[in-house]
Enzyme design. Structure first.
Site, PDB file in Angstrom:
ATOM      1  N   SER A 189       0.788  -1.236   0.000  1.00 26.06           N
ATOM      2  CA  SER A 189       0.000   0.000   0.000  1.00 26.06           C
ATOM      3  C   SER A 189       0.816   1.280   0.000  1.00 26.06           C
ATOM      4  O   SER A 189       0.288   2.337  -0.307  1.00 26.06           O
ATOM      5  CB  SER A 189      -0.935   0.018   1.199  1.00 26.06           C
ATOM      6  OG  SER A 189      -0.190   0.162   2.379  1.00 26.06           O
ATOM      7  N   HIS A 217      -5.635  -4.070   0.064  1.00 25.47           N
ATOM      8  CA  HIS A 217      -5.688  -2.872  -0.797  1.00 25.47           C
ATOM      9  C   HIS A 217      -6.144  -3.208  -2.209  1.00 25.47           C
ATOM     10  O   HIS A 217      -5.899  -2.443  -3.139  1.00 25.47           O
ATOM     11  CB  HIS A 217      -4.338  -2.163  -0.799  1.00 25.47           C
ATOM     12  CG  HIS A 217      -4.065  -1.531   0.526  1.00 25.47           C
ATOM     13  ND1 HIS A 217      -4.535  -0.283   0.890  1.00 25.47           N
ATOM     14  CD2 HIS A 217      -3.436  -2.018   1.621  1.00 25.47           C
ATOM     15  CE1 HIS A 217      -4.182  -0.018   2.128  1.00 25.47           C
ATOM     16  NE2 HIS A 217      -3.520  -1.051   2.606  1.00 25.47           N
ATOM     17  N   LYS A 248     -11.915  -0.648   3.775  1.00 27.86           N
ATOM     18  CA  LYS A 248     -11.311   0.277   2.809  1.00 27.86           C
ATOM     19  C   LYS A 248     -12.274   0.413   1.619  1.00 27.86           C
ATOM     20  O   LYS A 248     -13.231   1.162   1.708  1.00 27.86           O
ATOM     21  CB  LYS A 248      -9.895  -0.169   2.465  1.00 27.86           C
ATOM     22  CG  LYS A 248      -9.008  -0.189   3.742  1.00 27.86           C
ATOM     23  CD  LYS A 248      -7.570  -0.472   3.470  1.00 27.86           C
ATOM     24  CE  LYS A 248      -6.784  -0.820   4.725  1.00 27.86           C
ATOM     25  NZ  LYS A 248      -6.575   0.273   5.660  1.00 27.86           N
TER      26      LYS A 248
HETATM   27  C1  PLP Z   1      -1.761  -4.507   3.935  1.00 25.80           C
HETATM   28  C2  PLP Z   1      -2.709  -4.306   5.064  1.00 25.80           C
HETATM   29  N1  PLP Z   1      -3.206  -5.391   5.693  1.00 25.80           N
HETATM   30  C3  PLP Z   1      -4.057  -5.253   6.726  1.00 25.80           C
HETATM   31  C4  PLP Z   1      -4.477  -4.021   7.160  1.00 25.80           C
HETATM   32  C5  PLP Z   1      -5.453  -3.913   8.296  1.00 25.80           C
HETATM   33  O1  PLP Z   1      -6.735  -3.654   7.799  1.00 25.80           O
HETATM   34  P1  PLP Z   1      -7.877  -3.181   8.788  1.00 25.80           P
HETATM   35  O2  PLP Z   1      -7.911  -1.703   8.692  1.00 25.80           O
HETATM   36  O3  PLP Z   1      -9.138  -3.846   8.318  1.00 25.80           O
HETATM   37  O4  PLP Z   1      -7.486  -3.649  10.144  1.00 25.80           O
HETATM   38  C6  PLP Z   1      -3.997  -2.863   6.546  1.00 25.80           C
HETATM   39  C7  PLP Z   1      -4.444  -1.525   7.012  1.00 25.80           C
HETATM   40  O5  PLP Z   1      -4.049  -0.496   6.622  1.00 25.80           O
HETATM   41  C8  PLP Z   1      -3.091  -3.010   5.466  1.00 25.80           C
HETATM   42  O6  PLP Z   1      -2.573  -1.935   4.848  1.00 25.80           O
END
Ligand code: PLP
Length: 407
Positions: A189, A217, A248
């Site tokens: 990301s 993402h 998201k």
């Molecule tokens: C690659 C990645 N995995 C997992 C997550 C966690 O997602 P959540 O916001 O649903 O906890 C994020 C959050 O930014 C992320 O960028």
């Protein structure tokens, strides 16, 4: 022990390194996102445009989602009132899990309160299910995967980012009979680059390893039904465990894994992060299910999202700004210094009403500090113009380097 002094020390360390995080308090208004109100520390208010949110498609205000949430809250009340095991499994949770299993073409899906918890709980539980498991984890995996791998008590190997030779060397160095799992992301990301899914699946087949992909993402945004990059590349069936978020592109909250029925059953039965916590509120599950269902068919929204990202990247590149472009929807502009990055972010916010949070170490390596823009289908042409003009002015004002333009 002077506990307060210790807290001061810890906080001062962050201040000294320019890493102390300050929150920008914003109020979103239904139907007006990405416009929002910034409530300043002095109590005054300023209208702003949010350019760094992860509500990538604007689903957080989509009528289909809001209606489903209103209906559920009217029908059932606020919270779920329990863990999944003790009175907290409702028809809304079951429907959402069925929707997600269908999305990914898997037998089952398992809901968690966030994708962070889904990653952490699953990866920390797998060695209990597969004694002697070795996890091969990309060095740029998200903190939630790192945490899960770190504290699972099993063996881990960190391979260089997207480096198949390094991954192969690490797989070759281990006992061929040991159970193995390769954990990686489909879109990283911060740079917006893609993981080499097919090549990793090939290596997994060769070495008898399971595959675990984080599509946080990508879900909602890639693939003909929004199941992610593995769907787009027709590789979903080769991934054993798919992790995604509902917070998201789906615009609500929650996380999940999708996998075989047995895998989900085992994680459900062994993962403390699933078992010992209250389940999502039913209205959240209802809204997320409506969002997932809607995005299975709304290809036009996905197309507009990609077009917006392409336009912004083309315009910023055209002014010679150093952007990273891997062809995804994420638009990072590298500033390369934490102080300048913060200054630019402050000037954009205060002078132009443009909100983009500075991204500093440890989220990204030192020297690659950046502004990370997330254009969406709900950013109009005027907002785009204003952003591009502001970046042009501030880049000159701060005398930052521009790339040589061809021609
Ligand atoms: C690659 C990645 N995995 C997992 C997550 C966690 O997602 P959540 O916001 O649903 O906890 C994020 C959050 O930014 C992320 O960028």
């Amino acid at each position: 022990m002077d506990y307060t002094a210790k807290l001061d020390d810890a906080l001062n360390r962050l201040h000294e390194e320019g890493r102390y995080r300050t929150f920008i308090d914003i109020e979103r208004k239904k139907g007006q996102f990405p416009h929002a109100t910034w409530r300043k520390p002095d109590g005054s208010e300023t209208p702003i445009t949010v350019w760094c949110g992860n509500d990538y498609l604007g689903m957080g205000q989509h009528p289909v989602v809001l209606e489903a949430m209103h209906e559920a809250i009217d029908a059932t009340g606020a919270g779920s009132g329990g863990t999944r095991n003790i009175s907290g499994t409702t028809v809304y949770h079951k429907r959402l899990e069925a929707e997600l299993a269908d999305l990914h073409g898997k037998e089952a899906a398992l809901l968690f309160t966030s994708a962070y918890i889904a990653n952490d709980a699953t990866l920390s539980t797998l060695p209990k299910l597969f004694p002697g498991l070795i996890i091969y984890s990309d060095e740029l995996n998200h903190a939630s995967m790192i945490e899960g791998v770190r504290r699972n008590g099993g063996a881990k190997r960190i391979f260089k980012h997207n480096d198949l030779d390094d991954l192969r060397a690490k797989l070759e160095a281990d006992d061929p009979a040991a159970p193995k799992l390769i954990a990686f992301e489909s879109i990283y990301s911060m740079d917006g680059d893609f993981g080499p899914i097919e090549a990793i699946c090939d290596l997994a087949d060769e070495f008898g390893a399971l595959t675990y992909i984080d599509e946080v993402h990508a879900v909602g945004m890639y693939g003909p039904r929004g199941a992610g990059v593995a769907e787009r590349d027709r590789l979903m069936h080769r991934i054993d465990i798919i992790n995604g978020t509902l917070a998201k592109a789906y615009g609500v909250m929650g996380g999940y894994i999708a996998a075989s029925a047995k895998m989900c059953d085992a994680v459900r039965s062994y993962a403390p992060g699933f078992i010992f916590t209250t389940s999502l509120p039913p209205a959240v599950a209802a809204g997320a299910a409506a969002s997932v269902r809607h995005l299975k068919t709304d290809q036009e929204l996905r197309d507009r999202h990609q077009t917006q990202a392409k336009i912004l990247k083309t315009r910023l590149k055209g002014m010679g700004l150093p952007i990273i472009d891997h062809g995804s929807h994420i638009v990072p502009v590298i500033v390369g210094d934490p102080v300048h990055t913060k200054q630019l972010s402050d000037m954009l916010l205060e002078g132009y009403g443009i909100y983009v949070q500075p991204i500093n170490f440890p989220t990204v390596p030192r020297g690659t500090e950046r502004l990370r823009f997330t254009p969406s289908p709900v950013h109009g042409p005027d907002e785009m113009d204003r952003l591009v003009r502001a970046m042009d002015e501030l880049w000159s004002h701060c005398a930052l380097n521009r790339a040589e333009l061809a021609g």
